[in-house]
Each structure stands twice: as structure tokens, then as C-alpha cells.
Design a protein around this motif. Structure first.
Motif, short mmCIF file in Angstrom:
data_model
loop_
_atom_site.label_atom_id
_atom_site.label_comp_id
_atom_site.label_asym_id
_atom_site.label_seq_id
_atom_site.Cartn_x
_atom_site.Cartn_y
_atom_site.Cartn_z
N ALA A 85 0.83 -1.21 0.00
CA ALA A 85 0.00 0.00 0.00
C ALA A 85 0.86 1.26 0.00
CB ALA A 85 -0.93 0.00 1.22
N PHE A 86 1.83 1.31 0.93
CA PHE A 86 2.67 2.51 1.01
C PHE A 86 3.59 2.64 -0.21
CE2 PHE A 86 2.40 2.41 5.93
CZ PHE A 86 1.12 2.95 5.85
N GLY A 87 4.01 1.48 -0.74
CA GLY A 87 4.84 1.52 -1.95
C GLY A 87 4.05 2.08 -3.13
N THR A 88 2.80 1.65 -3.27
CA THR A 88 1.94 2.17 -4.34
C THR A 88 1.71 3.66 -4.17
OG1 THR A 88 0.83 0.02 -4.54
CG2 THR A 88 -0.30 1.95 -5.47
N LEU A 89 1.39 4.06 -2.94
CA LEU A 89 1.15 5.48 -2.66
C LEU A 89 2.41 6.31 -2.93
CD1 LEU A 89 -0.64 7.75 -1.55
CD2 LEU A 89 0.09 7.10 0.76
N ALA A 90 3.57 5.79 -2.52
CA ALA A 90 4.82 6.52 -2.74
C ALA A 90 5.11 6.69 -4.22
CB ALA A 90 5.98 5.78 -2.06
N LEU A 91 4.85 5.64 -5.01
CA LEU A 91 5.10 5.73 -6.45
C LEU A 91 4.18 6.78 -7.08
CD1 LEU A 91 6.51 4.75 -8.98
CD2 LEU A 91 4.80 2.91 -9.15
N ILE A 92 2.94 6.82 -6.66
CA ILE A 92 1.99 7.83 -7.18
C ILE A 92 2.52 9.23 -6.87
CG2 ILE A 92 -0.33 8.80 -6.88
CD1 ILE A 92 -1.30 5.93 -6.40
N LEU A 93 2.99 9.42 -5.65
CA LEU A 93 3.50 10.74 -5.27
C LEU A 93 4.76 11.10 -6.05
CD1 LEU A 93 3.04 10.51 -1.39
CD2 LEU A 93 1.57 11.67 -3.04
N ILE A 94 5.63 10.14 -6.28
CA ILE A 94 6.87 10.38 -7.03
C ILE A 94 6.54 10.79 -8.47
CG2 ILE A 94 8.92 9.28 -8.03
CD1 ILE A 94 9.07 7.62 -5.42
N VAL A 95 5.63 10.07 -9.10
CA VAL A 95 5.23 10.41 -10.47
C VAL A 95 4.66 11.81 -10.54
CG1 VAL A 95 3.65 9.83 -12.36
CG2 VAL A 95 4.87 8.01 -11.16
N ILE A 154 7.68 14.34 -10.05
CA ILE A 154 8.74 14.42 -11.04
C ILE A 154 8.21 14.79 -12.43
CG2 ILE A 154 10.49 13.08 -12.27
CD1 ILE A 154 10.96 11.51 -9.73
N PHE A 155 7.09 14.18 -12.81
CA PHE A 155 6.63 14.34 -14.18
C PHE A 155 5.60 15.47 -14.30
CE2 PHE A 155 8.00 9.92 -13.83
CZ PHE A 155 8.87 9.83 -14.91
N ARG A 156 5.41 15.91 -15.51
CA ARG A 156 4.41 16.92 -15.84
C ARG A 156 3.59 16.44 -17.03
NH1 ARG A 156 5.66 18.20 -11.65
NH2 ARG A 156 6.35 20.22 -10.80
N GLY A 157 2.50 17.10 -17.25
CA GLY A 157 1.69 16.79 -18.42
C GLY A 157 0.96 15.47 -18.29
N PHE A 158 0.97 14.70 -19.39
CA PHE A 158 0.15 13.50 -19.48
C PHE A 158 0.51 12.47 -18.42
CE2 PHE A 158 -0.32 9.20 -21.41
CZ PHE A 158 -1.70 9.13 -21.32
N LEU A 159 1.80 12.21 -18.21
CA LEU A 159 2.19 11.20 -17.22
C LEU A 159 1.70 11.56 -15.83
CD1 LEU A 159 5.84 10.27 -18.30
CD2 LEU A 159 3.78 8.87 -18.48
N GLN A 160 1.68 12.84 -15.52
CA GLN A 160 1.19 13.26 -14.21
C GLN A 160 -0.28 12.93 -14.05
OE1 GLN A 160 0.96 17.55 -13.26
NE2 GLN A 160 2.29 17.11 -11.51
N THR A 161 -1.05 13.03 -15.13
CA THR A 161 -2.49 12.76 -15.04
C THR A 161 -2.79 11.27 -14.85
OG1 THR A 161 -2.82 12.47 -17.44
CG2 THR A 161 -2.93 14.72 -16.56
N ILE A 162 -1.85 10.39 -15.20
CA ILE A 162 -2.11 8.96 -15.03
C ILE A 162 -1.25 8.38 -13.92
CG2 ILE A 162 -2.88 8.64 -17.42
CD1 ILE A 162 -0.09 7.44 -18.01
N ILE A 218 -0.42 4.42 -13.13
CA ILE A 218 0.96 3.91 -13.06
C ILE A 218 1.19 3.19 -11.74
CG2 ILE A 218 3.39 4.60 -12.92
CD1 ILE A 218 2.73 6.86 -14.88
N GLY A 219 0.71 3.78 -10.64
CA GLY A 219 0.87 3.15 -9.33
C GLY A 219 0.20 1.79 -9.27
#
Length: 660
Positions: free
Chosen positions: A214-224, A227-235, A239-240
């Protein structure tokens, strides 16, 4: 043959893009919305204990109906005053507002001895009826928006986020925690309240593993998102979910056996789980949900209209709400849930500046196709509970933050707003933290007290009515910035200077109008107060009336953006005209002033289409001077009436004669 001028004037919303672009942009909308779209059926299925096969069917039905709903909203059909669909790039999805009430409905049925399918069928019955009620209430609701100020909508959205967090916690701790914080079954088989926080650790190692996912998934969402902008940020959520599920699969903690056994193709048939069951309390609970989604849809429609540069009228809001109602009814028929506009995709429209509504139509077609492939749904159904719970934390927390943002518009220096928000949060939090309270009430009230969202929403609405919209002669009839409401008794006791400060802005601070209205005191009611100003406007001397007319700026003026008249027309959409149409309006205003010696005055609230305003203005140029002065004064009277009704409505709509 379509002229080049007509083609040039086609609004960007109605532009039909080439098929490759429609497909690409449509698929991007589907990706941005996909995680949220399938999350609701997963949460409901997990809460009701449905099988993997049943969950796959729910996901297919959800995607299929999402596609139909999005096409209805973006394409639209029907006549102007009974139209379905606002014809904007609004992508439809299952509303998160309904998650907690639906789970409460299903678990209440199961606690009463029914099966999980009985609970699901009761949900569908309430969804169908609530959808039909939404269609019927659409034109009425547009007139009642004043009863849903930010203090109400912000409180409701905030408690939605808070009330959903335990659902995410249930997924995160899945299989590792025993017991329940709600109701339990005793040795005799009877359902009784559980002690507070009756959670027992069943498997400490599994709990740590679940928390890691759970925390790993949440952390990955926050990292994305960081770090990213635009389309990747919206998904980021998508991604998580994908990465978290892939890691779990590689470590042997996720299974996709159902993918192999699921057929490639399957139809979504109506009433697949059986004939819907109807419960009054469940229906009332779902109607409250739809009232909340009406507010959300209204906000999303206005926001989208602003993004794409298209004026939104009351008829457009009603059309958008009717589309929600029709989609919700179809959802109950096709084994899905209530629908509303997805705010995430509104943000995507702003981000990409792709304004064509046909892009959302293409996304709807893609979703219908995806809904016909059970293997795709089976793949989604294989997401491990802890991974889903980690993603849900981010989504539900974002909902709560949206509520906080709405509450920022509230004046908390007024203690009444503090009382409404505090009481709403208190009652909603009580039921959310200790759901066993519902078992102390009769069956008809158990759903109300079993859902923090439902109880909180009703509390916010009723308290707002109590504190701001009830009372008789002594209640407020007009608001003053930074001050308490003004009562009729206070109006009758005012000196002329105070009277002018309170009401002068409604007539552009024309002193002779204020003086003439002031002389008619005392006022029996708000109607008499309004009539005093109207008679003053129409009864002034020619010189006074000309002075009043000249106090208005020209239509389309950019010189005085702070003038109330300019703001009123801006809010009604004059700024959204094409440059060519706006130039026509400005040229007309200049010709009108040259002809009559005062600006062209049109009541903004009575504007239907600015093209008609220009046409009517040209015909008014042919009027005799005396006739046109009378017409202009009638428009001034309309402008005053709308401003006065706004002030009275903000103060006390239930006692106002203008708001039956």
C-alpha cells in the motif's frame, strides 16, 4: 454549401477532428479516467464479498455504461428545454459520492439476513429510481442552486473524502485484521453492535506485507506526480496500480487465473443479477447522493465552459443534469452505478487545450468496446487489495482536499458557517468511526445513520436552511459586505445615508432614485421595497432618467471592468464571443450612443444569445427617441430587479416573495 464564414465561426467545442486524432485524444481521456472508473465497482464488490466472476461483470458493465453516458453528455439529444447532454467535452464516470451509501445499503441488507446479491439488487433499485428523480428535478434544481452555497457543498465533499478512507483501510489490511468496527454476529446468530475499534491482528507478517504494498503504491503515485508533468502526471494513479500489481505478481502475491478462464467477448445484458429490489430508505439515500452529484455536475459544467470559452446557461446545466439522471438509470439497468462528470478529465481538457466534444465521444466509443471484453475486466480484477488500498488513499484524500478548497470560499467570521461545518463533520465522523450506531435505530433509519456521507449531507443542507433561510418579517432582506443581514425593521429605521449605502449600488448609486425610494417608507414587505425602487426609476424627470441611463457603460466596454453592469455581461458570456461578433456588438453600442445620447442597455440576466442582442439592438436603432428611452428604462428596471432579488435571496430566500 457551408460558407467559409460559417466554417470559421464554428466553435472549437463542435470541431470534428480527423479520426486518428480523435482516437489518440479519446484514448488519452480513457487512460486518465480508467483507474477511477474501475475503482468504484472494485470497492463495492469487495465490501459486499462478491466473487471474482461477479466483479469482472461489474467492471464490464461499468465501462460499457460509462461509454454510453459520455456519448449522451457530449453529443446530446432532445429539444432545447428538454435536452439531454450539455454538448461539452465532459467525460462521465461512476461518482465516488455513491460508494459509501451503496456499501451501507448492501451491508444493511446483508445484516438483515439477505445475501450479497440481494444487497446489490437493492442498490440497483435505488439507483434506477434516483436516476429518474434526477431527470425530473433537473429544471427545479437549477432554480435551487442558491440553497447549495460553498458551506454546504464544501462540507459534503470533505466528508465524502473522510468517509471513504476506512474503505481504503479495509483493502490495505485485507486478510491481516480480524473483527469489525460496526456490527458483529453473536453466538445465537443475532446481529449486535461491535465494541469500539474491535480490530484484532490476525496475521502480523501479512499486515506488514500489505502495508508495504500500500505505502509503496502510494509513494510511487506521489513520485510520479512530483517528477513528471503533463500527461504522465495525469495517469499517476494508473501507473501506481500497474507497477504495484506487477511487483505483487512477480513476488507471487497476485493471481490472474481468472483472465485465462474469462471469455474474450461478452455482452452486457440488462438485469444480469436479477430483478432490482426497492427500499424506501435506500432510494432516499441515493437521491441525496444524486443531489450532491447535481452540485458537482453544475460546477464541472461551469468549469468546462470557462475552459473551452463557451457560455453556460441555466438550460445547459439542466441538460447536463438530465444526462446524469438518464445515465444513472441506465446504470441501474445495466448493473452499474450512479454517474457524474469526472473532474479529472475536466483538468485534462485544461491541460491539453483540446476542446472538441467529439474527443469525449470517441472516448465513449472506446469504453463501450472495452466493456465488451471480459478478459480486460478480469485483468483489472486481479489487482491485489493492498495495492488498490494505497491508490485509494491518494484518491480519497484528494476528494477531501477538494472539499477544503471549496470551504476556503466560506466566511468563517460568521459563526453560523462554523456551526454548520463543525456539526456536519461531527455527525458524519461519528457514524464513519462507529457504524454500529445504525443498529440502534429502526430499519427505515439504519441506512441514514449507517452512512456518514448521507447523514452529513442532510445535516449540512438542513442547517444551512435553518441558519440562513428561515424566519419571518424580522429576518434579513438584504446583505451588506462585512455586516449582518438587514431586516425590514432596520430598513424602516435607517437614515437616508444608510439606506443609500445598503441599496444604492443596485441603481448605480443614483442619488435621486435612492431618495425617491427612501421617501416611500415604511415598507410592508420586500415586495413593497422593490416596488418603491421600480416606481422611482420609471417616475423620475427626463433629466434624472437621462442621468441614470448615462451611468451605465457601453455594451462590450473594456474600459470599466469593475462596473457591475460589465461584470454581469461578462458572467453571461459576452467575453466568450468570437472577436468578429464582439466587434459587431461594440460597433452597435457606438452607433446606438451616437443616435440616442446614452448607452445601449440590456439586462444581462435576460440574454439568451448575444447574436439576438445585436439583432434586437439594430432594430431598436429605428425607434423614436421617446419610445427608446422608455425601452431603456424598462431594461434598467430589469437590471435592478435581478440585483435586488440576488440580495434578498442571499439573505433569506424562503421568506422572499421572488423565490417560491
Amino acid at each position: 454549401m457551408v460558407s467559409s464564414t460559417t466554417a470559421r465561426r464554428r466553435h472549437a467545442v463542435d470541431e470534428v477532428l480527423p479520426v486518428p486524432k480523435l482516437a489518440a485524444y479519446g484514448f488519452q481521456h480513457v487512460l486518465a479516467f480508467y483507474a477511477g472508473a474501475v475503482l468504484v465497482p472494485i470497492l463495492v464488490a469487495n465490501a459486499l464479498g462478491l466473487s471474482t466472476e461477479q466483479l469482472i461483470h461489474l467492471i464490464n458493465a461499468d465501462l460499457f455504461t460509462c461509454g454510453i453516458a459520455s456519448i449522451i453528455q457530449s453529443v446530446g439529444f432532445g429539444r432545447r428545454w428538454f435536452r439531454f447532454g450539455v454538448k461539452l467535452p465532459l467525460l462521465q464516470g461512476v461518482t465516488f459520492t455513491a460508494v459509501s451509501p451503496m456499501i451501507a445499503i448492501g451491508t444493511a441488507v446483508m445484516a438483515g439476513g439477505g445475501s450479497s446479491i440481494d444487497g446489490l439488487l437493492t442498490i440497483y433499485g435505488s439507483v434506477i429510481v434516483a436516476g429518474l428523480v434526477t431527470i425530473a428535478l433537473a429544471p427545479v434544481f437549477v432554480k435551487l442552486l442558491r440553497f447549495f452555497p460553498p458551506v454546504v457543498t464544501g462540507s459534503i465533499i470533505l466528508i465524502i473524502g473522510i468517509a471513504l478512507i476506512p474503505v481504503a483501510a479495509g483493502d490495505i489490511t485485507y486478510g491481516a485484521i480480524g473483527g469489525t468496527n460496526g456490527v458483529v454476529v453473536d453466538a445465537s446468530g443475532a446481529t449486535v453492535p461491535a465494541p469500539p475499534l474491535d480490530f484484532g491482528l490476525a496475521n502480523g507478517g501479512l499486515l506488514l506485507q500489505n502495508l508495504a504494498y500500500a505505502f509503496g503504491t502510494l509513494a510511487l503515485i506521489l513520485i510520479v506526480q512530483r517528477i513528471f508533468r503533463g500527461f504522465l502526471q495525469t495517469i499517476a494513479v494508473l501507473i501506481g496500480l500497474v507497477v504495484g500489481t506487477l511487483v505483487a505478481f512477480l513476488l507471487g502475491d497476485a493471481s490472474f487465473e481468472a483472465v485465462g478462464s474469462s471469455p474474450w467477448f461478452g455482452f452486457v445484458t440488462p438485469f444480469s443479477f436479477g430483478v432490482p429490489q426497492f427500499s424506501i430508505t435506500a432510494i432516499l439515500s441515493m437521491i441525496v447522493v444524486m443531489l450532491i452529484t447535481m452540485v458537482e455536475t453544475t460546477g464541472d459544467t461551469y468549469a468546462t465552459g470557462e475552459i473551452v470559452g463557451k457560455r453556460i446557461r441555466p438550460a445547459d446545466i439542466a441538460a447536463a443534469i438530465r444526462a446524469d439522471g438518464l445515465a444513472t438509470t441506465l446504470g441501474g439497468v445495466f448493473n452499474s452505478f450512479p454517474y457524474t462528470a469526472f473532474a479529472e478529465n475536466v483538468g485534462l481538457v485544461r491541460l491539453t487545450q483540446v476542446r472538441s466534444r467529439w474527443v469525449v465521444t470517441a472516448a465513449g466509443v472506446i469504453m463501450i468496446v472495452l466493456g465488451l471484453f471480459p478478459k480486460a475486466a478480469a485483468l483489472v480484477a486481479g489487482i491485489p487489495h493492498p495495492v488498490l488500498g494505497g491508490a485509494a488513499l491518494a484518491l480519497f484524500g484528494a476528494v477531501a482536499v477538494a472539499g477544503v478548497q471549496t470551504l476556503q470560499k466560506v466566511d468563517f467570521s460568521d459563526h453560523r458557517n462554523s456551526i454548520i461545518v463543525g456539526t456536519t463533520l461531527g455527525l458524519a465522523g461519528l457514524v464513519t468511526a462507529y457504524g454500529a450506531i445504525a443498529s440502534a435505530f429502526p430499519a427505515w433509519a439504519s441506512i441514514l445513520f449507517g452512512s456518514g456521507i448521507t447523514l452529513g449531507a442532510i445535516t449540512a443542507i438542513l442547517l444551512n436552511l435553518l441558519f440562513f433561510h428561515t424566519g419571518g418579517r424580522g429576518s434579513g432582506v438584504a446583505g451588506r459586505p462585512g455586516a449582518d443581514l438587514v431586516t425590514l425593521d432596520e430598513v424602516d429605521r435607517m437614515d437616508e445615508a444608510a439606506f443609500a449605502r445598503t441599496f444604492g449600488s443596485m441603481v448605480n448609486d443614483s442619488p435621486w432614485v435612492v431618495a425617491a425610494a427612501y421617501a416611500r417608507r415604511p415598507f410592508d414587505d420586500a415586495t413593497a421595497l422593490r416596488a418603491a425602487f421600480q416606481e422611482a426609476i420609471l417616475g423620475g424627470s427626463p433629466e434624472q432618467q437621462l442621468e441614470l441611463l448615462r451611468s451605465f457603460p457601453d455594451l462590450g466596454s473594456a474600459d470599466d471592468r469593475e462596473h457591475a453592469y460589465v461584470r454581469e455581461h461578462s458572467e453571461r458570456g459576452i467575453d466568450s464571443l468570437t472577436d468578429e461578433d464582439l466587434d459587431d456588438a461594440v460597433a452597435l453600442s457606438q452607433a446606438y450612443r451616437a443616435r440616442f445620447g446614452f448607452p445601449l442597455i440590456v439586462s444581462a440576466r435576460d440574454v439568451d444569445r448575444y447574436e439576438r442582442v445585436v439583432g434586437a439592438g439594430r432594430s431598436r436603432l429605428a425607434n423614436a427617441e421617446a419610445a427608446e428611452r422608455a425601452t431603456a428604462l424598462l431594461e434598467v428596471s430589469k437590471v435592478f430587479t435581478h440585483r435586488f432579488e440576488d440580495a434578498v435571496a442571499d439573505a433569506n430566500p424562503l421568506s422572499s416573495p421572488f423565490n417560491p
